[in-house]
Motif scaffolding. Structure first.
Motif, PDB file in Angstrom:
ATOM      1  N   VAL A  91     -34.151  66.821  12.656  1.00 54.31           N
ATOM      2  CA  VAL A  91     -35.437  67.400  12.241  1.00 54.31           C
ATOM      3  C   VAL A  91     -35.311  68.916  12.146  1.00 54.31           C
ATOM      4  CG1 VAL A  91     -37.870  67.750  12.878  1.00 54.31           C
ATOM      5  CG2 VAL A  91     -36.792  65.499  13.185  1.00 54.31           C
ATOM      6  N   ARG A  92     -34.682  69.521  13.130  1.00 49.37           N
ATOM      7  CA  ARG A  92     -34.514  70.987  13.116  1.00 49.37           C
ATOM      8  C   ARG A  92     -33.685  71.437  11.912  1.00 49.37           C
ATOM      9  NH1 ARG A  92     -38.561  71.247  15.474  1.00 49.37           N
ATOM     10  NH2 ARG A  92     -38.712  70.979  17.680  1.00 49.37           N
ATOM     11  N   LEU A  93     -32.612  70.721  11.619  1.00 52.50           N
ATOM     12  CA  LEU A  93     -31.775  71.090  10.474  1.00 52.50           C
ATOM     13  C   LEU A  93     -32.560  71.003   9.165  1.00 52.50           C
ATOM     14  CD1 LEU A  93     -28.412  69.380  11.456  1.00 52.50           C
ATOM     15  CD2 LEU A  93     -28.858  71.840  11.321  1.00 52.50           C
ATOM     16  N   LEU A 129     -31.954  72.332   5.195  1.00 50.67           N
ATOM     17  CA  LEU A 129     -30.781  71.631   4.679  1.00 50.67           C
ATOM     18  C   LEU A 129     -31.195  70.365   3.948  1.00 50.67           C
ATOM     19  CD1 LEU A 129     -29.388  73.576   6.702  1.00 50.67           C
ATOM     20  CD2 LEU A 129     -27.782  71.736   7.162  1.00 50.67           C
ATOM     21  N   SER A 130     -30.438  70.010   2.933  1.00 50.55           N
ATOM     22  CA  SER A 130     -30.701  68.778   2.192  1.00 50.55           C
ATOM     23  C   SER A 130     -30.204  67.588   3.005  1.00 50.55           C
ATOM     24  CB  SER A 130     -29.972  68.818   0.840  1.00 50.55           C
ATOM     25  OG  SER A 130     -28.566  68.727   1.034  1.00 50.55           O
ATOM     26  N   ILE A 153     -26.939  67.562   5.596  1.00 50.33           N
ATOM     27  CA  ILE A 153     -27.018  67.107   6.982  1.00 50.33           C
ATOM     28  C   ILE A 153     -26.062  65.933   7.205  1.00 50.33           C
ATOM     29  CG2 ILE A 153     -28.510  66.171   8.792  1.00 50.33           C
ATOM     30  CD1 ILE A 153     -30.855  67.617   7.339  1.00 50.33           C
ATOM     31  N   ALA A 154     -26.036  65.007   6.257  1.00 48.20           N
ATOM     32  CA  ALA A 154     -25.125  63.854   6.379  1.00 48.20           C
ATOM     33  C   ALA A 154     -23.675  64.311   6.440  1.00 48.20           C
ATOM     34  CB  ALA A 154     -25.336  62.892   5.212  1.00 48.20           C
ATOM     35  N   GLU A 155     -23.325  65.289   5.635  1.00 56.29           N
ATOM     36  CA  GLU A 155     -21.955  65.821   5.659  1.00 56.29           C
ATOM     37  C   GLU A 155     -21.666  66.486   6.999  1.00 56.29           C
ATOM     38  OE1 GLU A 155     -18.162  66.883   4.840  1.00 56.29           O
ATOM     39  OE2 GLU A 155     -19.387  65.627   3.538  1.00 56.29           O
ATOM     40  N   SER A 156     -22.620  67.256   7.500  1.00 56.79           N
ATOM     41  CA  SER A 156     -22.434  67.965   8.766  1.00 56.79           C
ATOM     42  C   SER A 156     -22.298  67.028   9.958  1.00 56.79           C
ATOM     43  CB  SER A 156     -23.618  68.904   9.035  1.00 56.79           C
ATOM     44  OG  SER A 156     -23.684  69.901   8.055  1.00 56.79           O
ATOM     45  N   ILE A 157     -23.133  66.020   9.994  1.00 61.26           N
ATOM     46  CA  ILE A 157     -23.194  65.155  11.168  1.00 61.26           C
ATOM     47  C   ILE A 157     -22.249  63.965  11.090  1.00 61.26           C
ATOM     48  CG2 ILE A 157     -24.713  63.609  12.472  1.00 61.26           C
ATOM     49  CD1 ILE A 157     -26.960  65.539  11.895  1.00 61.26           C
ATOM     50  N   HIS A 158     -22.212  63.331   9.946  1.00 60.51           N
ATOM     51  CA  HIS A 158     -21.424  62.096   9.815  1.00 60.51           C
ATOM     52  C   HIS A 158     -20.139  62.281   9.005  1.00 60.51           C
ATOM     53  CE1 HIS A 158     -24.539  59.770  11.716  1.00 60.51           C
ATOM     54  NE2 HIS A 158     -25.433  60.285  10.903  1.00 60.51           N
ATOM     55  N   GLU A 159     -19.936  63.513   8.533  1.00 55.42           N
ATOM     56  CA  GLU A 159     -18.786  63.818   7.679  1.00 55.42           C
ATOM     57  C   GLU A 159     -18.736  62.913   6.455  1.00 55.42           C
ATOM     58  OE1 GLU A 159     -15.546  63.605  10.528  1.00 55.42           O
ATOM     59  OE2 GLU A 159     -15.690  65.772  10.839  1.00 55.42           O
ATOM     60  N   ASP A 160     -19.926  62.513   6.013  1.00 53.96           N
ATOM     61  CA  ASP A 160     -20.045  61.650   4.841  1.00 53.96           C
ATOM     62  C   ASP A 160     -21.376  61.942   4.150  1.00 53.96           C
ATOM     63  OD1 ASP A 160     -20.252  59.663   2.934  1.00 53.96           O
ATOM     64  OD2 ASP A 160     -19.819  58.006   4.316  1.00 53.96           O
ATOM     65  N   PRO A 161     -21.351  62.681   3.040  1.00 50.23           N
ATOM     66  CA  PRO A 161     -22.605  63.044   2.374  1.00 50.23           C
ATOM     67  C   PRO A 161     -23.369  61.848   1.819  1.00 50.23           C
ATOM     68  CG  PRO A 161     -20.713  63.686   1.044  1.00 50.23           C
ATOM     69  CD  PRO A 161     -20.178  63.208   2.362  1.00 50.23           C
ATOM     70  N   THR A 173     -29.108  57.104   6.454  1.00 53.77           N
ATOM     71  CA  THR A 173     -28.963  57.169   7.912  1.00 53.77           C
ATOM     72  C   THR A 173     -29.644  58.422   8.445  1.00 53.77           C
ATOM     73  OG1 THR A 173     -26.877  55.960   7.824  1.00 53.77           O
ATOM     74  CG2 THR A 173     -27.281  57.271   9.807  1.00 53.77           C
ATOM     75  N   ILE A 174     -29.434  59.533   7.759  1.00 49.26           N
ATOM     76  CA  ILE A 174     -30.037  60.800   8.162  1.00 49.26           C
ATOM     77  C   ILE A 174     -31.556  60.728   8.062  1.00 49.26           C
ATOM     78  CG2 ILE A 174     -30.294  63.236   7.501  1.00 49.26           C
ATOM     79  CD1 ILE A 174     -27.739  62.552   9.088  1.00 49.26           C
ATOM     80  N   ARG A 175     -32.054  60.095   7.016  1.00 51.28           N
ATOM     81  CA  ARG A 175     -33.511  59.964   6.875  1.00 51.28           C
ATOM     82  C   ARG A 175     -34.107  59.153   8.024  1.00 51.28           C
ATOM     83  NH1 ARG A 175     -32.408  59.452   0.964  1.00 51.28           N
ATOM     84  NH2 ARG A 175     -33.137  61.399   0.074  1.00 51.28           N
TER      85      ARG A 175
END
Length: 122
Positions: A82-84, A90-91, A95-103, A108-110
């Motif tokens: 939520v903060r990101l 961030l899109s 966020i998916a790239e940052s956290i899961h290393e998979d854009p 999952t991010i949603r």
């Protein structure tokens, strides 16, 4: 946050934090209640090893505390999403790239984002 983990010797470390870093007492409780110790033990345990030296009760307690801390970390990770998104704009893809290393893990991010919003009370 000024939480600090300092490796002191081969198998030792020291954790320090200020009271302002832990306003809800989660850090203190995880240390005092052995959640952190059991979770770290689980990290070092490997996947296939079987420890038959411990009683069933000890293994149950270890699993309980590890699961309890894992759940708390999942909730805190959702709030970070939520903060990101809200604070840094961030899109979903970023966020998916940052956290899961998979854009591509945007759905999952949603889901994490919606969970985080519920936790925060939005």
């Amino acid at each position: 946050m000024s939480v600090s983990v300092t490796k002191t010797t081969g198998g030792s470390a020291e954790i320090t934090w200020e009271s302002t870093d832990d306003p809800h007492g989660w850090l203190a409780r995880s240390v005092e209640g052995d959640q952190l110790a059991y979770a770290l033990e689980a990290l070092g345990d490997g996947e296939a090893e079987r420890n038959t030296d411990r009683s069933e009760s000890d293994v149950r307690q270890a699993a309980f505390f590890t699961n309890q801390l894992a759940g708390l970390l999942e909730r805190r990770a959702a709030v970070q999403v939520v903060r990101l998104r809200d604070d840094y704009g961030l899109s979903w893809r970023q966020i998916a790239e940052s956290i899961h290393e998979d854009p591509e893990k945007q759905s999952t991010i949603r889901r994490q984002y919606e969970t985080g919003r519920r936790i925060i009370g939005y």
